[in-house]
Design a protein around this motif. Structure first.
Motif, PDB file in Angstrom:
ATOM      1  N   UNK A  58       0.860  -1.180   0.000  1.00 30.41           N
ATOM      2  CA  UNK A  58       0.000   0.000   0.000  1.00 30.41           C
ATOM      3  C   UNK A  58       0.897   1.231   0.000  1.00 30.41           C
ATOM      4  N   UNK A  59       0.426   2.292  -0.642  1.00 34.47           N
ATOM      5  CA  UNK A  59       1.222   3.509  -0.773  1.00 34.47           C
ATOM      6  C   UNK A  59       0.317   4.717  -0.546  1.00 34.47           C
ATOM      7  N   UNK A  60       0.848   5.761   0.076  1.00 34.43           N
ATOM      8  CA  UNK A  60       0.123   7.027   0.181  1.00 34.43           C
ATOM      9  C   UNK A  60       1.096   8.151   0.499  1.00 34.43           C
ATOM     10  N   UNK A  61       0.579   9.368   0.457  1.00 40.00           N
ATOM     11  CA  UNK A  61       1.373  10.553   0.762  1.00 40.00           C
ATOM     12  C   UNK A  61       0.719  11.273   1.936  1.00 40.00           C
ATOM     13  N   UNK A  62       1.549  11.732   2.868  1.00 40.43           N
ATOM     14  CA  UNK A  62       1.064  12.617   3.932  1.00 40.43           C
ATOM     15  C   UNK A  62       1.507  14.023   3.544  1.00 40.43           C
ATOM     16  N   UNK A  67      -1.039  21.881   1.720  1.00 39.35           N
ATOM     17  CA  UNK A  67      -1.730  20.753   1.095  1.00 39.35           C
ATOM     18  C   UNK A  67      -3.080  20.477   1.732  1.00 39.35           C
ATOM     19  N   UNK A  68      -3.204  20.805   3.009  1.00 38.87           N
ATOM     20  CA  UNK A  68      -4.426  20.517   3.768  1.00 38.87           C
ATOM     21  C   UNK A  68      -5.508  21.564   3.502  1.00 38.87           C
ATOM     22  N   UNK A  69      -5.075  22.781   3.141  1.00 41.29           N
ATOM     23  CA  UNK A  69      -5.971  23.940   3.078  1.00 41.29           C
ATOM     24  C   UNK A  69      -7.288  23.709   2.333  1.00 41.29           C
ATOM     25  N   UNK A  70      -7.287  23.052   1.147  1.00 39.40           N
ATOM     26  CA  UNK A  70      -8.584  22.875   0.469  1.00 39.40           C
ATOM     27  C   UNK A  70      -9.553  21.964   1.239  1.00 39.40           C
ATOM     28  N   UNK A  78      -3.274  16.846   8.844  1.00 38.88           N
ATOM     29  CA  UNK A  78      -2.379  16.256   7.856  1.00 38.88           C
ATOM     30  C   UNK A  78      -3.279  15.609   6.806  1.00 38.88           C
ATOM     31  N   UNK A  79      -2.998  15.870   5.530  1.00 37.41           N
ATOM     32  CA  UNK A  79      -3.804  15.323   4.442  1.00 37.41           C
ATOM     33  C   UNK A  79      -3.222  13.998   3.971  1.00 37.41           C
ATOM     34  N   UNK A  80      -4.082  13.000   3.837  1.00 38.66           N
ATOM     35  CA  UNK A  80      -3.675  11.722   3.242  1.00 38.66           C
ATOM     36  C   UNK A  80      -4.091  11.800   1.780  1.00 38.66           C
ATOM     37  N   UNK A 113       0.264  16.992  15.150  1.00 44.41           N
ATOM     38  CA  UNK A 113      -0.941  16.740  14.342  1.00 44.41           C
ATOM     39  C   UNK A 113      -2.067  16.176  15.210  1.00 44.41           C
ATOM     40  N   UNK A 114      -3.289  16.730  15.044  1.00 46.46           N
ATOM     41  CA  UNK A 114      -4.427  16.207  15.806  1.00 46.46           C
ATOM     42  C   UNK A 114      -5.583  15.746  14.918  1.00 46.46           C
ATOM     43  N   UNK A 115      -5.397  15.842  13.591  1.00 42.82           N
ATOM     44  CA  UNK A 115      -6.456  15.420  12.681  1.00 42.82           C
ATOM     45  C   UNK A 115      -5.839  14.919  11.384  1.00 42.82           C
ATOM     46  N   UNK A 116      -6.378  13.816  10.867  1.00 41.07           N
ATOM     47  CA  UNK A 116      -6.008  13.315   9.541  1.00 41.07           C
ATOM     48  C   UNK A 116      -7.205  13.589   8.641  1.00 41.07           C
ATOM     49  N   UNK A 117      -6.934  14.111   7.447  1.00 42.93           N
ATOM     50  CA  UNK A 117      -8.008  14.474   6.531  1.00 42.93           C
ATOM     51  C   UNK A 117      -7.747  13.791   5.200  1.00 42.93           C
ATOM     52  N   UNK A 118      -8.808  13.410   4.510  1.00 44.15           N
ATOM     53  CA  UNK A 118      -8.644  12.896   3.162  1.00 44.15           C
ATOM     54  C   UNK A 118      -9.856  13.254   2.336  1.00 44.15           C
ATOM     55  N   UNK A 119      -9.645  13.265   1.035  1.00 48.23           N
ATOM     56  CA  UNK A 119     -10.753  13.476   0.105  1.00 48.23           C
ATOM     57  C   UNK A 119     -10.944  12.175  -0.659  1.00 48.23           C
TER      58      UNK A 119
END
Length: 162
Positions: A58-62, A67-70, A78-80, A113-119
């Protein structure tokens, strides 16, 4: 399954080259090669490998900071992004395990970091279900992705008791 998360290093280049994504997967995500090239130009992007033994599964980017702003106004989020599982390794629980290992990895390497966000792409129901099962919540926010509308989901980091 003893899986671990690690930062990408060039010595893993051949593993990345063998990583397989289908055209269908590439509708929703960037390839690891593309993502690593971007991370090399932007030190707020961190390419992460999820390894099962010596196999990249498995692969992803933090992505930190802008990067998180949108996706979130939280400066400690932190955006995944570019989350994928090798086509030949799908259905074996790797994505779920990677997401379960992620909070501890983030606490260790990104202590503020206190939150992970993803779209997640609105049509990609399977991914939405996976993220929900791993503790991500859909609070009704949306953002625009490469091709589709994205559902924004968040995982709130809990304080760890020592």
């Amino acid at each position: 399954m003893t899986m671990q998360l690690m930062f990408y290093e060039d010595k893993a280049k051949n593993l990345v080259e063998q990583y397989t994504l289908t055209e269908e997967q590439l509708r929703y995500t960037k390839s690891p090669k593309e993502s690593i090239a971007l991370a090399k130009q932007d030190n707020s992007r961190h390419a992460i490998l999820a390894m099962d033994g010596n196999k990249l599964v498995t692969f992803f980017v933090l992505h930190e900071k802008e990067g998180v702003t949108p996706y979130s106004s939280n400066e400690q989020a932190l955006l995944i992004r570019s989350f994928s599982t090798d086509f030949y390794e799908q259905g074996k629980g790797y994505a779920k395990t990677a997401l379960q290992l992620l909070p501890d990895f983030v606490r260790k390497h990104f202590p503020s970091i206190n939150e992970l966000v993803l779209g997640v792409n609105v049509p990609n129901r399977a991914a939405q279900e996976l993220y929900k099962r791993c503790g991500f919540v859909d609070e009704g926010r949306q953002a625009m992705g490469l091709r589709d509308e994205l559902k924004v989901m968040s995982y709130y980091m809990k304080e760890v008791e020592n």
